[in-house]
Design a protein around this motif. Structure first.
Motif, mmCIF file in Angstrom:
data_model
loop_
_atom_site.group_PDB
_atom_site.id
_atom_site.type_symbol
_atom_site.label_atom_id
_atom_site.label_comp_id
_atom_site.label_asym_id
_atom_site.label_seq_id
_atom_site.Cartn_x
_atom_site.Cartn_y
_atom_site.Cartn_z
ATOM 1 N N HIS A 233 20.264 -1.160 32.084
ATOM 2 C CA HIS A 233 19.032 -1.936 32.123
ATOM 3 C C HIS A 233 18.865 -2.599 30.756
ATOM 4 O O HIS A 233 18.540 -1.930 29.775
ATOM 5 N N PHE A 234 19.124 -3.899 30.702
ATOM 6 C CA PHE A 234 19.076 -4.642 29.445
ATOM 7 C C PHE A 234 17.658 -5.136 29.182
ATOM 8 O O PHE A 234 17.040 -5.765 30.045
ATOM 9 N N GLY B 47 16.713 -5.908 22.509
ATOM 10 C CA GLY B 47 16.997 -4.887 21.505
ATOM 11 C C GLY B 47 17.269 -3.500 22.036
ATOM 12 O O GLY B 47 17.438 -2.564 21.261
ATOM 13 N N LEU B 48 17.311 -3.323 23.341
ATOM 14 C CA LEU B 48 17.454 -1.986 23.917
ATOM 15 C C LEU B 48 18.228 -2.071 25.220
ATOM 16 O O LEU B 48 18.042 -2.995 26.001
ATOM 17 N N VAL B 49 19.115 -1.128 25.418
ATOM 18 C CA VAL B 49 19.777 -0.989 26.711
ATOM 19 C C VAL B 49 19.578 0.451 27.165
ATOM 20 O O VAL B 49 19.830 1.388 26.412
ATOM 21 N N GLU B 50 19.052 0.621 28.371
ATOM 22 C CA GLU B 50 18.905 1.951 28.962
ATOM 23 C C GLU B 50 20.075 2.174 29.895
ATOM 24 O O GLU B 50 20.328 1.356 30.780
ATOM 25 N N ILE B 51 20.770 3.264 29.699
ATOM 26 C CA ILE B 51 21.916 3.580 30.545
ATOM 27 C C ILE B 51 21.554 4.807 31.368
ATOM 28 O O ILE B 51 21.401 5.895 30.833
ATOM 29 N N LEU C 47 19.847 -11.391 25.851
ATOM 30 C CA LEU C 47 18.619 -10.623 25.996
ATOM 31 C C LEU C 47 18.657 -9.377 25.129
ATOM 32 O O LEU C 47 17.697 -9.046 24.439
ATOM 33 N N LEU C 48 19.778 -8.682 25.144
ATOM 34 C CA LEU C 48 19.921 -7.456 24.357
ATOM 35 C C LEU C 48 19.776 -7.725 22.865
ATOM 36 O O LEU C 48 19.120 -6.988 22.150
#
Length: 188
Positions: free
Chosen positions: A78-79, A82-86, A174-175
Motif C-alpha cells: 500500500h503506497f 513517504g510510506l509503504v505498508e506491506i 507517490l512513495l
C-alpha cells in the motif's frame, strides 16, 4: 493493481484453490509414503538406513510443499506519500516499513521472465526496521519468519510486479513524494 484515491495498492498471492490442492496432495503423499515404506523401516535390518533416507527426504520435500500451501507468498503493498505498508500473509502477521525518501533509496527494476511479459518492481534499498503491532507469541514468531525471509532476499525490499512501467513510476512518485530522481535497472 488498484488505485484508491491518492493511495496505490499492488498485491500478489497464490490462489486459494491452488493452496488447497498443494496442502491436500502433500499430506496425502506423506501418509502414503510412510504407510507404504514403513515395512522397510521396521523391524530394523540392513536396508533400514536406505529406507530411512528415502522417507526422511520425502517428508522434508512434502513438508516444504505443505508449508508453501499454508504460508505461501501473499502480500499487498500500500503506497502512500513517504510510506509503504506491506501486509504479508503469514499467520496474519502485518509489517509496516517506513522509507526515507532520499536519492538512490528506491528504484524501478524491470524483470523479464522467459515466456511472460516483463514486469516492473519497486526496489527499496534502505528501509527502516519494521514496525509491528505487539501480539501474541505466535504472531511474533511469524513476524520473525517474515523478517528472516526478507534478510535472505538481499539488502532491499522488492514489491510485487506492476504490469507497466508507467504504473510502477506512479507508485514510486507517490512513495517518494515526487522529489527524488529514480534509477531504472533490468534483470533477465
Amino acid at each position: 493493481m488498484s488505485d484508491t484515491g491518492a493511495d496505490i495498492l499492488v498485491s500478489q498471492s497464490i490462489p486459494a484453490p491452488l493452496r488447497i490442492v498443494f496442502a491436500v496432495v502433500s499430506a496425502a503423499l506423506a501418509i502414503l509414503m510412510v504407510t507404504e515404506l514403513s515395512p522397510g523401516l521396521w523391524p530394523i535390518s540392513l536396508v533400514t538406513p536406505f529406507f530411512a533416507v528415502i522417507v526422511g527426504g520425502g517428508l522434508v520435500v512434502l513438508a516444504g510443499l505443505f508449508l508453501t500451501a499454508v504460508t505461501g507468498p501473499g502480500e499487498t503493498w500500500h503506497f502512500r506519500p513517504g510510506l509503504v505498508e506491506i501486509d504479508q500473509r503469514l499467520l496474519t502477521a502485518r509489517q509496516v516499513f517506513v522509507v526515507e525518501p532520499g536519492p538512490g533509496d528506491c528504484r524501478i527494476l524491470r524483470q523479464e521472465i522467459s515466456d511472460s511479459a516483463p514486469s516492473w518492481h519497486i526496489v527499496i534499498d534502505r528501509a527502516a526496521a519494521p514496525m509491528t503491532v505487539p501480539g501474541d507469541l505466535l504472531e511474533r514468531a511469524a513476524t520473525w519468519l517474515i523478517s528472516s525471509a526478507r534478510k535472505r532476499q538481499g539488502p532491499g525490499l522488492v514489491s510485487p510486479g506492476f504490469g507497466s512501467e508507467q504504473a510502477a513510476e506512479e507508485a514510486l512518485a507517490l512513495l517518494l513524494a515526487k522529489g527524488v530522481t529514480v534509477s531504472s535497472d533490468t534483470v533477465s
